[in-house]
Design an enzyme around this catalytic site. Sequence first.
Site, PDB file in Angstrom:
ATOM      1  N   HIS A 150      -8.595   1.752  -4.124  1.00  0.00           N
ATOM      2  CA  HIS A 150      -8.522   2.394  -2.799  1.00  0.00           C
ATOM      3  C   HIS A 150      -8.967   1.434  -1.691  1.00  0.00           C
ATOM      4  CE1 HIS A 150      -7.270   6.261  -4.387  1.00  0.00           C
ATOM      5  NE2 HIS A 150      -8.096   6.027  -5.383  1.00  0.00           N
TER       6      HIS A 150
ATOM      7  N   SER B   4      19.547   7.111 -17.188  1.00  0.00           N
ATOM      8  CA  SER B   4      18.947   7.778 -18.337  1.00  0.00           C
ATOM      9  C   SER B   4      17.679   7.033 -18.717  1.00  0.00           C
ATOM     10  CB  SER B   4      19.930   7.794 -19.510  1.00  0.00           C
ATOM     11  OG  SER B   4      20.233   6.465 -19.883  1.00  0.00           O
TER      12      SER B   4
ATOM     13  N   GLY C 163       2.219   8.080 -15.993  1.00  0.00           N
ATOM     14  CA  GLY C 163       1.242   8.800 -15.161  1.00  0.00           C
ATOM     15  C   GLY C 163      -0.182   8.581 -15.625  1.00  0.00           C
TER      16      GLY C 163
ATOM     17  N   LEU D 167      -1.503   3.207 -14.909  1.00  0.00           N
ATOM     18  CA  LEU D 167      -1.170   1.822 -15.270  1.00  0.00           C
ATOM     19  C   LEU D 167       0.154   1.407 -14.600  1.00  0.00           C
ATOM     20  CD1 LEU D 167      -2.186   1.853 -19.055  1.00  0.00           C
ATOM     21  CD2 LEU D 167      -3.562   1.163 -17.084  1.00  0.00           C
TER      22      LEU D 167
ATOM     23  N   SER E  67       3.193   2.942 -14.138  1.00  0.00           N
ATOM     24  CA  SER E  67       4.526   3.147 -14.716  1.00  0.00           C
ATOM     25  C   SER E  67       5.553   3.301 -13.592  1.00  0.00           C
ATOM     26  CB  SER E  67       4.530   4.360 -15.644  1.00  0.00           C
ATOM     27  OG  SER E  67       3.950   5.477 -15.010  1.00  0.00           O
ATOM     28  N   SER E  68       5.207   3.999 -12.517  1.00  0.00           N
ATOM     29  CA  SER E  68       6.211   4.188 -11.455  1.00  0.00           C
ATOM     30  C   SER E  68       6.524   2.873 -10.739  1.00  0.00           C
ATOM     31  CB  SER E  68       5.799   5.276 -10.462  1.00  0.00           C
ATOM     32  OG  SER E  68       4.429   5.345 -10.310  1.00  0.00           O
TER      33      SER E  68
ATOM     34  N   GLU F  34       8.580   4.164  -2.500  1.00  0.00           N
ATOM     35  CA  GLU F  34       7.628   5.184  -2.965  1.00  0.00           C
ATOM     36  C   GLU F  34       7.040   5.958  -1.784  1.00  0.00           C
ATOM     37  OE1 GLU F  34       5.513   4.308  -6.409  1.00  0.00           O
ATOM     38  OE2 GLU F  34       4.074   5.935  -6.141  1.00  0.00           O
TER      39      GLU F  34
ATOM     40  N   ASP G 146       0.226  -2.070  -6.600  1.00  0.00           N
ATOM     41  CA  ASP G 146       0.895  -1.895  -7.889  1.00  0.00           C
ATOM     42  C   ASP G 146       2.201  -2.673  -7.952  1.00  0.00           C
ATOM     43  OD1 ASP G 146      -1.192  -0.188  -8.106  1.00  0.00           O
ATOM     44  OD2 ASP G 146       0.002   1.652  -8.067  1.00  0.00           O
TER      45      ASP G 146
ATOM     46  N   TYR H  28      -4.476  11.941  -2.970  1.00  0.00           N
ATOM     47  CA  TYR H  28      -4.402  10.532  -2.583  1.00  0.00           C
ATOM     48  C   TYR H  28      -4.067  10.419  -1.096  1.00  0.00           C
ATOM     49  CZ  TYR H  28      -2.866   5.637  -2.709  1.00  0.00           C
ATOM     50  OH  TYR H  28      -2.715   4.291  -2.475  1.00  0.00           O
TER      51      TYR H  28
HETATM   52  C1  GLA Z   1      -2.461   3.865  -6.733  1.00  0.00           C
HETATM   53  C2  GLA Z   1      -1.675   3.268  -5.571  1.00  0.00           C
HETATM   54  C3  GLA Z   1      -2.212   1.897  -5.167  1.00  0.00           C
HETATM   55  C4  GLA Z   1      -3.722   1.924  -4.978  1.00  0.00           C
HETATM   56  C5  GLA Z   1      -4.417   2.621  -6.140  1.00  0.00           C
HETATM   57  C6  GLA Z   1      -5.894   2.819  -5.914  1.00  0.00           C
HETATM   58  O1  GLA Z   1      -2.257   3.117  -7.893  1.00  0.00           O
HETATM   59  O2  GLA Z   1      -0.302   3.145  -5.900  1.00  0.00           O
HETATM   60  O3  GLA Z   1      -1.558   1.442  -4.010  1.00  0.00           O
HETATM   61  O4  GLA Z   1      -4.076   2.517  -3.753  1.00  0.00           O
HETATM   62  O5  GLA Z   1      -3.840   3.893  -6.423  1.00  0.00           O
HETATM   63  O6  GLA Z   1      -6.514   1.593  -5.841  1.00  0.00           O
END
Ligand code: GLA
Length: 358
Positions: free
Chosen positions: A17, A50, A105, A108, A110-111, A143, A155, A205
Site C-alpha cells: 500500500h 478460454s 485471488g 500473488l 494472478s490478475s 485494471e 503488480d 482497497y
Molecule cells: C494490490 C495492488 C497493488 C498494491 C498492493 C498493495 O496487489 O494491485 O497495486 O497496491 O495491492 O501493496
Amino acid sequence: MNFTFFAPGRVNLIGDHTDYNGGLVLPSALSMGTYLTVTPLAETDCCRFSSGNDAMAFTLRSDELAQRQHSWVDYPLGVIKEFTDRGIPAPTGLHFHYRGDLPIGASLSSSASIEMVTALALNNLNNNPFTLLELVKMAQHAENDFVGMNCGIMDQFASGFGQKNCAIALDCNTLGYEQVLLEMQGLKFVIANTKKKRGLVDSAYNQRRSECQQALEILQRHCDIQELCQLDMAKFQQLSAYLSGNLLKRARHAVSENERVKQAIQALKCKDMATFGQLMNASHASLRDDYEVSCPELDYMVAWAQQFEGVLGSRMTGAGFGGCTVTLIAEEQVERFTEELGKAYEEKFSIVAETYVS
Ligand code: GLA
C-alpha cells in the site's frame, strides 16, 4: 500460427500500500504465472477466450470486446481496449487460451499476470509497437478503468520487469528501479496461502486509497508534497496533529512502510537478513493496526511463523483481507515449518493451507 507467451506472478517482500502513495516497493517475480497460447479460430469474425482454470469460456464478436462480462475475461478485454484506444485494430479470428499455475485471488498477482501476458501477446502480434514500460502502464490502466480496481503499478511492473533471483526496488513515484540480487545465504522465502476468500477486497482497497488521498489533501495545506511517501517519518510527526482517526493511521502506515522499504533495500544489499526480517515483522504490525487490511487468518499465520525456530521475519503480502503470507526462514527448517504450520492452521480454521517455497 501457434504462439505461447508467459507472464509471472509476484510476491511482494515488503512495501504494501505504498505504490499508489508514490512510495517504494520490493516485489519479486515468481516462477509461477500465466501462460497464453494464441491459435487461429475458424470463425474469423470472433475471438474466443478460454481458461484451464475456469470453466467459463467466451466467444465474442469484435463489437462485443469492449463490453465487461463481469468475469475473469475482463482482464484480457481491458487490455485489448487499451490497444484499440491507441489505434491498434481489435484482434479477430483468434483463440486465446490461458493456463496458470498461480493460486487465483491469493495476492500473488494472478490478475496482473493475465493482463501482462495478454499485453505481451497483443504487442507481439502487432509487431511490438509499445515498450515494456508502456505495456505495464496499459495493463495497470486496464485494471483501473475496465475492471474498476484502482490498483497501483507494482503488480504489473513486477510481472513485466521481474528477473530470476532478484527483487525489484521500484520507486513508484519516478518509476526508477533497481534489480537487487537476492543472496539468500541459506535462507528461503516461504509463501503460505490462507485460502481465505478475499471478500469485498476491491471496495475496501478503493476505500483505503481514497482515505490516503484525503489525508494527502489535508497535509498539502501545510506542506508542499504531491504524494504521502514524499514525507519522511520526522516530517510526518511534525504534521501529524493535522490528521486524526483513520486518516492519521492510514497516512502513518504509508510513510512508515516507505521508510521500512528503504531500510530493507539497504539491509538486502548489506546481506543483513536479520534486519530484513525485523522490518518484515514491523510491516505486518503496521498493515494490521494502522492500515487495517489484515484478517484473523493472516494474523494467525504470521504470529505462528514469527515464533518458529529459524524464522527471521513474517508478514502478509499484497492487498490483504486474505491471500498469502511470506516468511523468511532458514532453509533447514522449511520442511518442518510447512508441515507444522499446515497442521496448526487446519486445527484452528479447518482450512488446508498451501505453501510454496520460492
Ligand atoms: C494490490 C495492488 C497493488 C498494491 C498492493 C498493495 O496487489 O494491485 O497495486 O497496491 O495491492 O501493496
